[in-house]
Motif scaffolding. Structure first.
Motif, PDB file in Angstrom:
ATOM      1  N   THR A 128      54.940  -5.895  21.676  1.00  0.00           N
ATOM      2  CA  THR A 128      55.466  -6.876  20.701  1.00  0.00           C
ATOM      3  C   THR A 128      54.347  -7.809  20.168  1.00  0.00           C
ATOM      4  O   THR A 128      54.176  -8.205  19.199  1.00  0.00           O
ATOM      5  CB  THR A 128      56.725  -7.615  21.231  1.00  0.00           C
ATOM      6  N   ARG A 129      53.470  -7.954  21.545  1.00  0.00           N
ATOM      7  CA  ARG A 129      52.172  -9.027  21.035  1.00  0.00           C
ATOM      8  C   ARG A 129      50.954  -8.119  20.767  1.00  0.00           C
ATOM      9  O   ARG A 129      49.816  -8.860  20.681  1.00  0.00           O
ATOM     10  CB  ARG A 129      52.044  -9.843  22.391  1.00  0.00           C
ATOM     11  N   ALA A 197      56.064   4.354  24.140  1.00  0.00           N
ATOM     12  CA  ALA A 197      55.002   4.240  22.970  1.00  0.00           C
ATOM     13  C   ALA A 197      55.335   4.050  21.557  1.00  0.00           C
ATOM     14  O   ALA A 197      55.070   3.180  20.948  1.00  0.00           O
ATOM     15  CB  ALA A 197      53.986   5.618  22.887  1.00  0.00           C
ATOM     16  N   GLY A 198      56.466   4.997  21.115  1.00  0.00           N
ATOM     17  CA  GLY A 198      57.197   4.792  20.012  1.00  0.00           C
ATOM     18  C   GLY A 198      57.827   3.381  19.843  1.00  0.00           C
ATOM     19  O   GLY A 198      57.764   2.911  18.684  1.00  0.00           O
ATOM     20  N   LEU A 199      58.480   3.048  20.949  1.00  0.00           N
ATOM     21  CA  LEU A 199      59.054   1.682  20.720  1.00  0.00           C
ATOM     22  C   LEU A 199      58.144   0.805  20.709  1.00  0.00           C
ATOM     23  O   LEU A 199      58.233  -0.437  20.003  1.00  0.00           O
ATOM     24  CB  LEU A 199      60.126   1.378  21.934  1.00  0.00           C
ATOM     25  N   ALA A 200      57.152   0.717  21.345  1.00  0.00           N
ATOM     26  CA  ALA A 200      56.130  -0.405  21.437  1.00  0.00           C
ATOM     27  C   ALA A 200      55.580  -0.312  19.796  1.00  0.00           C
ATOM     28  O   ALA A 200      55.163  -1.561  19.585  1.00  0.00           O
ATOM     29  CB  ALA A 200      54.932  -0.024  22.460  1.00  0.00           C
ATOM     30  N   LEU A 201      55.252   0.758  19.359  1.00  0.00           N
ATOM     31  CA  LEU A 201      54.733   0.630  18.027  1.00  0.00           C
ATOM     32  C   LEU A 201      55.732   0.147  16.985  1.00  0.00           C
ATOM     33  O   LEU A 201      55.261  -0.978  16.113  1.00  0.00           O
ATOM     34  CB  LEU A 201      54.501   2.322  17.372  1.00  0.00           C
ATOM     35  N   VAL A 202      57.005   0.284  17.132  1.00  0.00           N
ATOM     36  CA  VAL A 202      57.858  -0.401  16.456  1.00  0.00           C
ATOM     37  C   VAL A 202      57.809  -1.872  16.562  1.00  0.00           C
ATOM     38  O   VAL A 202      57.843  -2.754  15.629  1.00  0.00           O
ATOM     39  CB  VAL A 202      59.326  -0.040  16.546  1.00  0.00           C
ATOM     40  N   MET A 203      58.006  -2.092  17.709  1.00  0.00           N
ATOM     41  CA  MET A 203      58.002  -3.822  18.156  1.00  0.00           C
ATOM     42  C   MET A 203      56.437  -4.485  17.591  1.00  0.00           C
ATOM     43  O   MET A 203      56.259  -5.592  17.304  1.00  0.00           O
ATOM     44  CB  MET A 203      58.136  -4.040  19.770  1.00  0.00           C
ATOM     45  N   PRO A 211      56.397 -13.290  14.659  1.00  0.00           N
ATOM     46  CA  PRO A 211      55.962 -13.477  15.880  1.00  0.00           C
ATOM     47  C   PRO A 211      57.187 -14.104  16.935  1.00  0.00           C
ATOM     48  O   PRO A 211      56.969 -14.048  18.187  1.00  0.00           O
ATOM     49  CB  PRO A 211      54.872 -14.479  15.914  1.00  0.00           C
ATOM     50  N   ASP A 212      58.206 -14.698  16.517  1.00  0.00           N
ATOM     51  CA  ASP A 212      59.151 -15.189  17.240  1.00  0.00           C
ATOM     52  C   ASP A 212      60.038 -14.294  18.003  1.00  0.00           C
ATOM     53  O   ASP A 212      60.502 -14.565  18.967  1.00  0.00           O
ATOM     54  CB  ASP A 212      60.135 -16.083  16.394  1.00  0.00           C
ATOM     55  N   ILE A 213      59.757 -12.930  17.270  1.00  0.00           N
ATOM     56  CA  ILE A 213      60.491 -11.856  18.026  1.00  0.00           C
ATOM     57  C   ILE A 213      59.956 -11.913  19.714  1.00  0.00           C
ATOM     58  O   ILE A 213      60.938 -11.473  20.442  1.00  0.00           O
ATOM     59  CB  ILE A 213      60.261 -10.547  17.335  1.00  0.00           C
ATOM     60  N   ALA A 214      58.814 -12.240  19.797  1.00  0.00           N
ATOM     61  CA  ALA A 214      58.455 -12.053  21.318  1.00  0.00           C
ATOM     62  C   ALA A 214      58.959 -13.272  22.175  1.00  0.00           C
ATOM     63  O   ALA A 214      58.945 -12.891  23.405  1.00  0.00           O
ATOM     64  CB  ALA A 214      56.761 -12.498  21.143  1.00  0.00           C
ATOM     65  N   GLN A 215      59.526 -14.244  21.465  1.00  0.00           N
ATOM     66  CA  GLN A 215      60.438 -14.978  22.482  1.00  0.00           C
ATOM     67  C   GLN A 215      61.722 -14.944  22.545  1.00  0.00           C
ATOM     68  O   GLN A 215      62.375 -15.094  23.621  1.00  0.00           O
ATOM     69  CB  GLN A 215      60.325 -16.615  21.647  1.00  0.00           C
ATOM     70  N   LEU A 216      62.224 -13.683  21.823  1.00  0.00           N
ATOM     71  CA  LEU A 216      63.549 -13.269  21.867  1.00  0.00           C
ATOM     72  C   LEU A 216      63.504 -12.168  22.730  1.00  0.00           C
ATOM     73  O   LEU A 216      64.668 -11.821  23.521  1.00  0.00           O
ATOM     74  CB  LEU A 216      64.319 -12.944  20.554  1.00  0.00           C
TER      75      LEU A 216
END
Length: 309
Positions: A128-129, A197-203, A211-216
């Motif tokens: 995500t970050r 890895a695929g999920l990390a690429l999406v995020m 960027p607020d997704i990282a807080q959620l």
């Protein structure tokens, strides 16, 4: 009175019409210029990533080494952190809530679940970050941006391998003998790494745009953990409760639960095939294919937007 004779003025020569402006794309092609940061084709993008495989592995190792460089115990925290989490979960769920009832080898069962889910959890959070937290690097250098989330996932895989060393000690201490089935952990981890890895690429793409997704995400991941059978047995719950069919399918097809079950089946002798959901390897391969390929294409589609704005 004199008259001055003037020669008749010569006719003006016709002026050529102004040249039409050249198309910028044609002008750039004429001088061998290309768009900075333009998205390459998918095969070319894969080749670029392969050419930078040494950077990806070196970056992952450096991040892992620096993670606990300021702590006095240093790299021991790579093992102590998941073990302390497992100890807390054992006290709360195993002792206070008695979820260990009916689950043989509960401590290896719990520790395996914690380690495997932490691998997915940390991969998603790091992904995500990955872009939004590395804007200086993204804007300064030209490289395939997928290198960043992939290197973070590789870092978490290296972290898991340290934890698995502690898990082996726990398995032996609780009387779980080593068997050939332990080799099944290799394909299980390979499928889980592809999924992560695929999920990390999406995020990574979503996190670069919002960027607020990282807080959620911590709240989402905590909810996911509670529904993945980390601290309790999905098999036992399905046997003791008559749940709706849709809920049963969701619990069994949950990708985190699938990879946890495969690792427990590989490492814990008492966790037999009868406790696995039907077609578990097909579920594991399907999730890895869907997330790995789909996530890679989804991230590649926005390659030229990372670091802009």
């Amino acid at each position: 009175m004199s008259q001055v004779l003037h020669a008749p003025p010569e006719p003006a020569e016709p002026q050529a019409p102004p040249a039409a402006p050249m198309d910028p794309a044609a002008l750039a092609a004429r001088h061998g210029l290309t768009v900075s940061g333009a998205r390459p084709t998918l095969p070319a993008y894969v080749r670029q990533l392969w050419d930078r495989r040494h950077f990806i592995t070196a970056f992952a190792t450096a991040k892992l080494t620096a993670q606990y460089s300021q702590a006095k115990l240093g790299q021991l925290w790579q093992i102590m952190t998941p073990l302390l989490n497992a100890a807390v979960y054992y006290f709360v769920f195993g002792v206070l809530m008695n979820t260990k009832r009916g689950v043989p080898d509960y401590v290896p069962f719990l520790v395996t679940g914690v380690f495997v889910f932490t691998f997915t959890q940390q991969s998603v959070m790091a992904g995500t970050r990955a872009v939004s937290g590395s804007l200086g690097l993204v804007r300064a250098l030209h490289f395939p941006r997928a290198s960043l989330p992939l290197s973070y996932c590789l870092q978490q895989l290296q972290q898991l391998l340290f934890s698995l060393g502690a898990l082996v000690v726990i398995l032996l201490a609780f009387g779980v003998p080593p068997t050939l089935s332990w080799l099944l952990a290799i394909p299980a981890l390979a499928l889980q790494f592809t999924f992560n890895a695929g999920l990390a690429l999406v995020m990574a793409r979503l996190g670069s745009q919002t960027p607020d997704i990282a807080q959620l995400m911590p709240f989402v991941l905590r909810t996911w953990m509670y529904g993945s059978g980390v601290m309790w047995s999905i098999d036992a719950v399905l046997k003791d409760h008559h749940l709706p069919h849709a809920v049963t399918v969701l619990l069994e097809a949950n990708p985190a639960a699938v990879y946890i079950d495969l690792m427990r089946f590989a490492l814990i002798d008492s966790f037999g095939a009868g406790r696995l959901p039907a077609h578990v390897w097909a579920w594991a391969a399907g999730w890895a294919l869907l997330a790995g390929v789909g996530g890679f294409i989804y991230f590649w589609k926005a390659e030229e937007t990372y670091g802009r704005g």
